[in-house]
Every structure is written in structure tokens, then in C-alpha cells.
Design a protein around this motif. Structure first.
Motif, PDB file in Angstrom:
ATOM      1  N   THR A  91      52.747  31.867   2.792  1.00 54.92           N
ATOM      2  CA  THR A  91      52.583  33.213   3.348  1.00 54.92           C
ATOM      3  C   THR A  91      53.405  33.375   4.622  1.00 54.92           C
ATOM      4  O   THR A  91      54.103  34.377   4.798  1.00 54.92           O
ATOM      5  CB  THR A  91      51.099  33.503   3.653  1.00 54.92           C
ATOM      6  OG1 THR A  91      50.373  33.455   2.432  1.00 54.92           O
ATOM      7  CG2 THR A  91      50.911  34.851   4.297  1.00 54.92           C
ATOM      8  N   ALA A  92      53.346  32.378   5.496  1.00 60.85           N
ATOM      9  CA  ALA A  92      54.136  32.443   6.727  1.00 60.85           C
ATOM     10  C   ALA A  92      55.624  32.484   6.400  1.00 60.85           C
ATOM     11  O   ALA A  92      56.383  33.263   6.996  1.00 60.85           O
ATOM     12  CB  ALA A  92      53.817  31.245   7.616  1.00 60.85           C
ATOM     13  N   GLY A  93      56.047  31.692   5.445  1.00 58.26           N
ATOM     14  CA  GLY A  93      57.450  31.696   5.041  1.00 58.26           C
ATOM     15  C   GLY A  93      57.884  33.025   4.445  1.00 58.26           C
ATOM     16  O   GLY A  93      58.982  33.523   4.732  1.00 58.26           O
ATOM     17  N   ALA A  94      57.035  33.620   3.629  1.00 61.98           N
ATOM     18  CA  ALA A  94      57.372  34.902   3.015  1.00 61.98           C
ATOM     19  C   ALA A  94      57.405  36.017   4.056  1.00 61.98           C
ATOM     20  O   ALA A  94      58.235  36.930   3.971  1.00 61.98           O
ATOM     21  CB  ALA A  94      56.355  35.238   1.925  1.00 61.98           C
ATOM     22  N   THR A  95      56.560  35.925   5.049  1.00 62.81           N
ATOM     23  CA  THR A  95      56.529  36.940   6.099  1.00 62.81           C
ATOM     24  C   THR A  95      57.819  36.923   6.923  1.00 62.81           C
ATOM     25  O   THR A  95      58.264  37.961   7.420  1.00 62.81           O
ATOM     26  CB  THR A  95      55.298  36.729   6.996  1.00 62.81           C
ATOM     27  OG1 THR A  95      54.132  36.772   6.175  1.00 62.81           O
ATOM     28  CG2 THR A  95      55.185  37.803   8.062  1.00 62.81           C
ATOM     29  N   GLY A 114      56.880  41.009   0.860  1.00 66.41           N
ATOM     30  CA  GLY A 114      55.608  41.733   0.965  1.00 66.41           C
ATOM     31  C   GLY A 114      54.688  41.452  -0.199  1.00 66.41           C
ATOM     32  O   GLY A 114      53.488  41.227  -0.023  1.00 66.41           O
ATOM     33  N   ALA A 115      55.239  41.430  -1.404  1.00 70.69           N
ATOM     34  CA  ALA A 115      54.411  41.168  -2.584  1.00 70.69           C
ATOM     35  C   ALA A 115      53.870  39.743  -2.560  1.00 70.69           C
ATOM     36  O   ALA A 115      52.690  39.507  -2.810  1.00 70.69           O
ATOM     37  CB  ALA A 115      55.211  41.408  -3.860  1.00 70.69           C
ATOM     38  N   CYS A 118      51.195  39.462   0.277  1.00 72.68           N
ATOM     39  CA  CYS A 118      49.909  40.065  -0.091  1.00 72.68           C
ATOM     40  C   CYS A 118      49.208  39.244  -1.163  1.00 72.68           C
ATOM     41  O   CYS A 118      47.989  39.087  -1.128  1.00 72.68           O
ATOM     42  CB  CYS A 118      50.108  41.501  -0.556  1.00 72.68           C
ATOM     43  SG  CYS A 118      50.463  42.605   0.821  1.00 72.68           S
ATOM     44  N   ALA A 119      49.965  38.719  -2.107  1.00 74.29           N
ATOM     45  CA  ALA A 119      49.361  37.881  -3.144  1.00 74.29           C
ATOM     46  C   ALA A 119      48.726  36.649  -2.518  1.00 74.29           C
ATOM     47  O   ALA A 119      47.602  36.279  -2.850  1.00 74.29           O
ATOM     48  CB  ALA A 119      50.417  37.476  -4.174  1.00 74.29           C
ATOM     49  N   LEU A 120      49.437  36.027  -1.606  1.00 76.82           N
ATOM     50  CA  LEU A 120      48.917  34.815  -0.996  1.00 76.82           C
ATOM     51  C   LEU A 120      47.758  35.104  -0.056  1.00 76.82           C
ATOM     52  O   LEU A 120      46.799  34.341  -0.003  1.00 76.82           O
ATOM     53  CB  LEU A 120      50.040  34.075  -0.282  1.00 76.82           C
ATOM     54  CG  LEU A 120      51.089  33.509  -1.237  1.00 76.82           C
ATOM     55  CD1 LEU A 120      52.285  32.981  -0.461  1.00 76.82           C
ATOM     56  CD2 LEU A 120      50.501  32.421  -2.105  1.00 76.82           C
TER      57      LEU A 120
END
Length: 130
Positions: A91-95, A114-115, A118-120
Motif C-alpha cells: 500500500t505504501a509503495g502504491a501510494t 489508487g485502485a 484502496c484494494a490493499l
């Protein structure tokens, strides 16, 4: 009032519940700020059209549904504790994808980030309830 005081005292002193409450509070605070600032960033910095901003923000809903569907499988595969750790790190990486977007053309990165985020986050919340 005494019942509220007893409940707060129990939560604060509990070995497992207290850290969970602190983490959940921090996650909710940051997620709220992120949800409020993302559309501003998209419009002001990336000059993204309003329709695209709507689609990107809606992708978070899709991500939440995917996360809710995958959570039982992921928790069985990794175990609840490992799944929470992996979900938090990913999540931190995707953000991080959000501020790395430099042009409107890069909005796909934001949609994917974002997807996934939110999934994580949905998975993390559901795993915390397991």
C-alpha cells in the motif's frame, strides 16, 4: 460516563488492542487527507479533466471490491499477520505512484496506484477484523 472511562482504560491497557487502535487512527487520518487532496493534485498539478478525475476516484471503489474479494484467499495463503505486513508495505509503495505522476498522460499510474491502494487498505481493514 463511568462505562466510557472503563472502556477507554481497557483499550489503552490491552496489549493487542491499543496498538491496533493507534494504527487504525493514523491510517484513517492519512487516508482522509489523501482522499481530500488527490482530486486537488489531479486538477491543479496535472491539469486532469473533471471526468477523468471522477473515473480515477471511482477506481478506488473497484479496488475496494477486489480487496474484499481477495482478502480471505490472501489471509489463508500468507496468514493474517504476514498478509497485514505485506498489504501495508505494498500500500505504501502504491501510494508513492501518486506524486510520481508528472503529466496528465501519467494518470494511468495514479489510477493503478489508487485502485491497488484502496484494494490493499480494504484488505488491511478486513484482516484486522479477522
Amino acid at each position: 460516563m463511568a462505562l466510557i472511562r472503563d472502556g477507554v482504560r481497557y483499550v489503552v491497557r490491552h496489549r493487542f488492542i491499543a496498538p491496533c487502535v493507534v494504527v487504525a487512527t493514523l491510517i484513517n487520518f492519512v487516508a482522509g487527507a489523501q482522499m481530500a487532496l488527490t482530486p486537488v493534485f489531479l486538477v491543479r498539478t496535472l491539469d486532469t479533466p473533471a471526468a477523468v478525475v471522477g473515473i480515477l476516484m471511482a477506481s478506488g471503489g473497484l479496488g475496494s471490491l477486489i480487496g474484499a474479494a481477495l482478502t480471505p484467499k490472501v489471509s489463508r495463503l500468507l496468514g493474517s499477520a504476514r498478509a497485514l505486513i505485506v498489504a501495508s508495505v505494498v500500500t505504501a509503495g502504491a501510494t508513492v505512484l501518486i506524486p510520481l505522476a508528472g503529466h496528465c498522460r501519467a494518470a494511468r499510474k495514479i489510477a493503478a496506484g489508487g485502485a491497488v491502494t484502496c484494494a490493499l487498505k480494504s484488505s488491511v481493514r478486513r484482516l484486522g477484523a479477522v
